[in-house]
Design a protein around this motif. Sequence first.
Motif, PDB file in Angstrom:
ATOM      1  N   SER A  64     -12.944   5.712   0.679  1.00 27.38           N
ATOM      2  CA  SER A  64     -13.514   4.472   1.240  1.00 27.38           C
ATOM      3  C   SER A  64     -13.666   3.389   0.175  1.00 27.38           C
ATOM      4  O   SER A  64     -14.592   2.586   0.226  1.00 27.38           O
ATOM      5  CB  SER A  64     -14.843   4.740   1.961  1.00 27.38           C
ATOM      6  N   TYR A  65     -12.737   3.337  -0.745  1.00 25.88           N
ATOM      7  CA  TYR A  65     -12.803   2.305  -1.789  1.00 25.88           C
ATOM      8  C   TYR A  65     -12.815   0.909  -1.186  1.00 25.88           C
ATOM      9  O   TYR A  65     -13.455  -0.003  -1.715  1.00 25.88           O
ATOM     10  CB  TYR A  65     -11.629   2.426  -2.781  1.00 25.88           C
ATOM     11  N   GLY A  66     -12.121   0.745  -0.060  1.00 20.73           N
ATOM     12  CA  GLY A  66     -12.057  -0.566   0.585  1.00 20.73           C
ATOM     13  C   GLY A  66     -13.426  -1.101   0.978  1.00 20.73           C
ATOM     14  O   GLY A  66     -13.587  -2.287   1.230  1.00 20.73           O
ATOM     15  N   ARG A  67     -14.430  -0.220   1.035  1.00 24.95           N
ATOM     16  CA  ARG A  67     -15.775  -0.660   1.412  1.00 24.95           C
ATOM     17  C   ARG A  67     -16.726  -0.724   0.218  1.00 24.95           C
ATOM     18  O   ARG A  67     -17.898  -1.020   0.386  1.00 24.95           O
ATOM     19  CB  ARG A  67     -16.361   0.305   2.453  1.00 24.95           C
ATOM     20  N   PHE A  68     -16.234  -0.397  -0.949  1.00 23.44           N
ATOM     21  CA  PHE A  68     -17.096  -0.464  -2.135  1.00 23.44           C
ATOM     22  C   PHE A  68     -17.514  -1.908  -2.389  1.00 23.44           C
ATOM     23  O   PHE A  68     -16.661  -2.798  -2.407  1.00 23.44           O
ATOM     24  CB  PHE A  68     -16.351   0.035  -3.389  1.00 23.44           C
ATOM     25  N   PRO A  69     -18.804  -2.158  -2.615  1.00 24.38           N
ATOM     26  CA  PRO A  69     -19.187  -3.522  -2.977  1.00 24.38           C
ATOM     27  C   PRO A  69     -18.829  -3.852  -4.421  1.00 24.38           C
ATOM     28  O   PRO A  69     -18.578  -4.998  -4.753  1.00 24.38           O
ATOM     29  CB  PRO A  69     -20.702  -3.544  -2.778  1.00 24.38           C
ATOM     30  N   ALA A  91       0.813  -1.215   0.000  1.00 19.70           N
ATOM     31  CA  ALA A  91       0.000   0.000   0.000  1.00 19.70           C
ATOM     32  C   ALA A  91       0.848   1.268   0.000  1.00 19.70           C
ATOM     33  O   ALA A  91       0.505   2.256  -0.655  1.00 19.70           O
ATOM     34  CB  ALA A  91      -0.937  -0.008   1.203  1.00 19.70           C
ATOM     35  N   GLN A  92       1.985   1.221   0.717  1.00 23.75           N
ATOM     36  CA  GLN A  92       2.817   2.431   0.785  1.00 23.75           C
ATOM     37  C   GLN A  92       3.412   2.776  -0.575  1.00 23.75           C
ATOM     38  O   GLN A  92       3.396   3.934  -1.002  1.00 23.75           O
ATOM     39  CB  GLN A  92       3.942   2.218   1.794  1.00 23.75           C
ATOM     40  N   ARG A  93       3.916   1.744  -1.247  1.00 21.27           N
ATOM     41  CA  ARG A  93       4.446   1.989  -2.598  1.00 21.27           C
ATOM     42  C   ARG A  93       3.308   2.419  -3.521  1.00 21.27           C
ATOM     43  O   ARG A  93       3.488   3.250  -4.410  1.00 21.27           O
ATOM     44  CB  ARG A  93       5.090   0.713  -3.152  1.00 21.27           C
ATOM     45  N   GLY A  94       2.121   1.858  -3.286  1.00 26.69           N
ATOM     46  CA  GLY A  94       0.978   2.199  -4.113  1.00 26.69           C
ATOM     47  C   GLY A  94       0.600   3.661  -3.990  1.00 26.69           C
ATOM     48  O   GLY A  94       0.223   4.304  -4.973  1.00 26.69           O
ATOM     49  N   GLN A  95       0.710   4.181  -2.784  1.00 25.37           N
ATOM     50  CA  GLN A  95       0.393   5.595  -2.564  1.00 25.37           C
ATOM     51  C   GLN A  95       1.299   6.475  -3.420  1.00 25.37           C
ATOM     52  O   GLN A  95       0.850   7.420  -4.070  1.00 25.37           O
ATOM     53  CB  GLN A  95       0.585   5.923  -1.084  1.00 25.37           C
ATOM     54  N   ARG A 137      -0.577  -3.616  -8.672  1.00 24.63           N
ATOM     55  CA  ARG A 137      -0.846  -4.338  -7.410  1.00 24.63           C
ATOM     56  C   ARG A 137      -0.676  -3.407  -6.213  1.00 24.63           C
ATOM     57  O   ARG A 137      -1.473  -3.429  -5.277  1.00 24.63           O
ATOM     58  CB  ARG A 137       0.099  -5.542  -7.269  1.00 24.63           C
ATOM     59  N   ASP A 138       0.366  -2.594  -6.259  1.00 30.37           N
ATOM     60  CA  ASP A 138       0.609  -1.665  -5.145  1.00 30.37           C
ATOM     61  C   ASP A 138      -0.544  -0.656  -5.036  1.00 30.37           C
ATOM     62  O   ASP A 138      -1.032  -0.357  -3.952  1.00 30.37           O
ATOM     63  CB  ASP A 138       1.935  -0.927  -5.350  1.00 30.37           C
ATOM     64  N   MET A 139      -0.949  -0.126  -6.202  1.00 31.77           N
ATOM     65  CA  MET A 139      -2.055   0.841  -6.191  1.00 31.77           C
ATOM     66  C   MET A 139      -3.318   0.193  -5.619  1.00 31.77           C
ATOM     67  O   MET A 139      -4.018   0.797  -4.807  1.00 31.77           O
ATOM     68  CB  MET A 139      -2.351   1.324  -7.618  1.00 31.77           C
ATOM     69  N   ALA A 140      -3.603  -1.035  -6.061  1.00 29.35           N
ATOM     70  CA  ALA A 140      -4.796  -1.735  -5.581  1.00 29.35           C
ATOM     71  C   ALA A 140      -4.719  -1.896  -4.063  1.00 29.35           C
ATOM     72  O   ALA A 140      -5.707  -1.663  -3.348  1.00 29.35           O
ATOM     73  CB  ALA A 140      -4.925  -3.091  -6.271  1.00 29.35           C
ATOM     74  N   TYR A 146      -3.227  -0.024  -1.932  1.00 32.75           N
ATOM     75  CA  TYR A 146      -3.516   1.252  -1.286  1.00 32.75           C
ATOM     76  C   TYR A 146      -5.028   1.555  -1.305  1.00 32.75           C
ATOM     77  O   TYR A 146      -5.607   1.974  -0.304  1.00 32.75           O
ATOM     78  CB  TYR A 146      -2.742   2.399  -1.943  1.00 32.75           C
ATOM     79  N   LEU A 147      -5.627   1.319  -2.477  1.00 29.56           N
ATOM     80  CA  LEU A 147      -7.068   1.623  -2.592  1.00 29.56           C
ATOM     81  C   LEU A 147      -7.884   0.796  -1.594  1.00 29.56           C
ATOM     82  O   LEU A 147      -8.833   1.295  -0.984  1.00 29.56           O
ATOM     83  CB  LEU A 147      -7.543   1.393  -4.024  1.00 29.56           C
ATOM     84  N   TYR A 148      -7.513  -0.485  -1.393  1.00 31.72           N
ATOM     85  CA  TYR A 148      -8.255  -1.297  -0.430  1.00 31.72           C
ATOM     86  C   TYR A 148      -8.023  -0.845   1.003  1.00 31.72           C
ATOM     87  O   TYR A 148      -8.800  -1.185   1.889  1.00 31.72           O
ATOM     88  CB  TYR A 148      -7.900  -2.780  -0.595  1.00 31.72           C
ATOM     89  N   SER A 149      -6.938  -0.099   1.225  1.00 30.83           N
ATOM     90  CA  SER A 149      -6.681   0.365   2.597  1.00 30.83           C
ATOM     91  C   SER A 149      -7.564   1.563   2.945  1.00 30.83           C
ATOM     92  O   SER A 149      -7.591   2.006   4.085  1.00 30.83           O
ATOM     93  CB  SER A 149      -5.205   0.732   2.748  1.00 30.83           C
TER      94      SER A 149
END
Lengths: 317, 130
Positions: B75-80, B41-45, B120-123, B125-128
């Motif tokens: 809040s992408y991590g909560r998107f259904p 996630a950090q690299r994704g940011q 993958r890194d971006m994803a 981060y988005l899920y975080s």
Amino acid sequence: MAAATMQSALAGAPGSAAEAIGRLGDLLYVGAGAIFLFVMALAIYSVFAKPRAVNVRRWIVGGGLVFPIVVLTALLVYSLRTGDALSHSAAASGSSESEPLRIRVVGKQWWWEVRYVGHAQGTEIVLANEVRLPVGRPVELLLTSTDVIHSFWVPALAGKVDMIPGRTTRVALRADETGIFRGQCAEYCGGQHALMALYVVAQSQSDFESWLARQARPAQRPDDSFLKLGYDAFFKGNCQACHAIRGTPAAGTLGPDLTHVGGRHSLAAGVLDNHIGTMAGWIAGTQDVKPGSKMPSTRTFTGIELRAISAWLGSLQ
Amino acid sequence: MNALSVARLRTMSIALSAWSALLGACGEQRDYRPQVRGGDAQRGQIALLRHDCGVCHAIPGIIGAHGRVGPSLASYGRFPHLAGKFPNDPELLVRWLTDAPSMAVATAMPALDLDEQEARDMAAYLYSLE
């Protein structure tokens, strides 16, 4: 894109005016520092030394008159020579070198129009937000503005020079090594002044020549069906009202010439890297990226059209 | 309304709020948190910032990311759903980030020049983003 060198007057590029100014600055700071330390040492010595008689006249005449006159005169001569060399840099910088390359740069709210006038290729080459120059050859920029006062400043290459409506000012640029140098408008020119930047790209003579030859070529209607969709959407969206693309019916003059927009280092005057995502985002979200810009956020395209326009413009290299 | 019923109402509401506080205490959310294999996630940011994703998307934690061309990813991590169309699954998101048009031809999001690791890194981060 290749990383630009640091945007700092303290990182003057070899052979540039900024380097000469930097040398003058270094001499000034080091010299003033040395004199300051010497005077402080004398002051401390005078407090702690055993009292003894000194030759007052010698100190006053020597330290108070002769020393400053000699030092300041030498400094004045050196700085005048440096300044003179800078203002005639194009003429003075080389005996064997050819005519300086002349490039016209017009400041606009909030971007730079760049014109290569009177070069071998014949057609006038117009681009935006990017100045390319060959290493080792003196370049003279003719600066002006069509709206408010801007200031052209590429700290690693030269001092800042104002761009004044109705007048032409000049700045001599020269870089002896290849590199990418970021510059910035240095005179407040309205809301998005901070987002008015550009890149100066110094290339080898042969790279520069082939780049210039490529720039002189007009764009063509694409063969690829997806790019063709972008081409048609460009005209359907009336983008040609403001933009010109040589080789197509687009001949607008309000916005930047887009004939080779895909080959530029940045979009929106140094704000965004140039790739298909930023191109699409800029077209559809202009007012979010640069509020107040003369280009409206475009809302007339379908998703596919937006992607296709971005792909087509990106292919114009 | 007489005084007695007001007092009774008050007692009831106090009891209710105490009960709901108790419920809340043991109601810690235990939603499934998707994990992106090999994503950081950090690299994704940093990658999201470097690729100027904020031109189109509002993304919390990314400087200058307040675009409105695409949806906000807060809040992408909560998107259904992914793009309102697909299950919000990590492997699908990675594919979407690199080549959205291959999944939904009408999308305005172009195929981006990302390598697999960046996606993958971006994803991750988005899920975080909760």
